[in-house]
Design a protein around this motif. Structure first.
Motif, mmCIF file in Angstrom:
data_model
loop_
_atom_site.group_PDB
_atom_site.id
_atom_site.type_symbol
_atom_site.label_atom_id
_atom_site.label_comp_id
_atom_site.label_asym_id
_atom_site.label_seq_id
_atom_site.Cartn_x
_atom_site.Cartn_y
_atom_site.Cartn_z
ATOM 1 N N PHE A 268 -5.755 5.438 -0.051
ATOM 2 C CA PHE A 268 -5.277 4.377 0.756
ATOM 3 C C PHE A 268 -6.183 3.384 1.408
ATOM 4 O O PHE A 268 -5.926 2.232 1.598
ATOM 5 C CB PHE A 268 -4.506 5.238 1.818
ATOM 6 N N GLN A 269 -7.479 3.918 1.548
ATOM 7 C CA GLN A 269 -8.266 3.230 2.059
ATOM 8 C C GLN A 269 -8.612 1.734 1.280
ATOM 9 O O GLN A 269 -8.734 0.618 1.703
ATOM 10 C CB GLN A 269 -9.716 3.721 2.513
ATOM 11 N N VAL B 104 -5.452 -5.104 0.265
ATOM 12 C CA VAL B 104 -4.260 -5.765 0.909
ATOM 13 C C VAL B 104 -5.241 -6.885 1.945
ATOM 14 O O VAL B 104 -4.841 -7.994 1.968
ATOM 15 C CB VAL B 104 -3.574 -5.177 1.892
ATOM 16 N N LEU B 105 -6.277 -6.502 2.646
ATOM 17 C CA LEU B 105 -6.856 -7.232 3.674
ATOM 18 C C LEU B 105 -7.621 -8.567 2.693
ATOM 19 O O LEU B 105 -7.674 -9.570 3.360
ATOM 20 C CB LEU B 105 -7.985 -6.565 4.303
ATOM 21 N N LEU C 193 -5.764 -0.457 1.370
ATOM 22 C CA LEU C 193 -5.615 -1.185 2.525
ATOM 23 C C LEU C 193 -6.940 -2.348 2.443
ATOM 24 O O LEU C 193 -6.609 -3.310 2.770
ATOM 25 C CB LEU C 193 -6.027 -0.322 3.726
ATOM 26 N N TYR C 194 -8.021 -1.922 1.877
ATOM 27 C CA TYR C 194 -9.233 -3.042 1.760
ATOM 28 C C TYR C 194 -8.506 -4.222 0.910
ATOM 29 O O TYR C 194 -8.675 -5.268 1.057
ATOM 30 C CB TYR C 194 -10.424 -2.624 1.164
ATOM 31 N N ALA D 155 0.815 -1.377 0.010
ATOM 32 C CA ALA D 155 0.083 -0.164 -0.031
ATOM 33 C C ALA D 155 0.872 1.236 0.027
ATOM 34 O O ALA D 155 0.602 2.180 -1.070
ATOM 35 C CB ALA D 155 -0.982 0.006 1.117
#
Length: 244
Positions: A174-175, A181-182, A178-179, A157
């Protein structure tokens, strides 16, 4: 015949997108929360494709990193210092200058961002495939995959955010990263680790590696092909209406 199947899936996806736009739009609108930009059907298919690969990863092998560090250092250097930054530079040169007579600046921004995102994501599944095809050391492959997967959790990220904002006028939230990656890393990685330990504890390592893992190969391949169908179905209008 994998190349043939991939080509057929591309054609089928475009045909479905043009003949059943309502159904495709309905599937495309299914996301993990508003603004996540992560499609639920594609995420499920990618879980089916990646989780069996993650089940092969033995994180206990990381303790052997110090035995042959040179190859690992080369891999980490290329994956996280050479590949993302060189791809950003190459994409910027080609889409800003070489291809500028044929594409708009906004399209160039999207192509650059897409190239960077692809370059910053080492493909765990393909590492196993290429290692097998080149008669590589399976244990050392596991070490490299394990370390890279752990680093991907914290480096993907920030690197993508930095490079996309620097090489294009786009800003990837960035959100969203991040989602991503999760959903695409943490979930299948966690599932792979838990399933690996559960199956080995219940039936033993030999049964797990010789009997169970080969059974997942058709599942991973079918999920890969189905993912291609959906991707091209979702983009059928763009593919058929874009003109130079």
């Amino acid at each position: 015949y994998l190349s043939l199947w991939v080509g057929l899936c591309m054609v089928v996806g475009v045909v479905l997108g043009l003949t059943a736009p309502g159904m495709m739009q309905g599937l495309r609108s299914l996301e993990f929360g508003a603004g996540s930009q992560i499609n639920v059907p594609i995420a499920i298919l990618i879980w089916l494709m990646i989780t069996p690969m993650m089940m092969k990863v033995d994180f206990g092998s990381i303790r052997n990193v110090g035995r042959r560090p040179r190859g690992l250092f080369v891999t980490l250097f290329v994956n996280w210092l050479v590949k993302p930054f060189s791809m950003a530079a190459i994409a910027w040169i080609f889409f800003r200058y070489v291809f500028s007579p044929w594409i708009s600046p906004s399209d160039a921004d999207q192509y650059i961002a897409g190239s960077i995102i692809l370059a910053a994501a080492p493909c765990t599944a393909m590492v196993f495939v290429w290692s097998y095809l080149t008669d590589g050391d399976p244990a050392y492959t596991l070490v490299q995959v394990s370390v890279n997967d752990l680093l991907m959790l914290v480096l993907f990220a920030p690197i993508v955010t930095f490079l996309v904002s620097g090489a294009s006028s786009l800003a990837v939230p960035f959100q969203v990263l991040l989602y991503s990656v999760l959903v695409f890393i943490v979930v299948p990685l966690t599932a792979g680790i838990l399933l690996r330990h559960w199956f080995i504890r219940r039936n033993g390592r030999d049964w797990f590696e010789i009997v169970l893992l080969p059974r997942f190969a058709p599942v991973s391949m079918a999920a890969l092909l189905a993912t291609l169908v959906l991707i091209f179905a979702f983009q059928a209008e763009n593919i058929t209406t874009k003109t130079l």
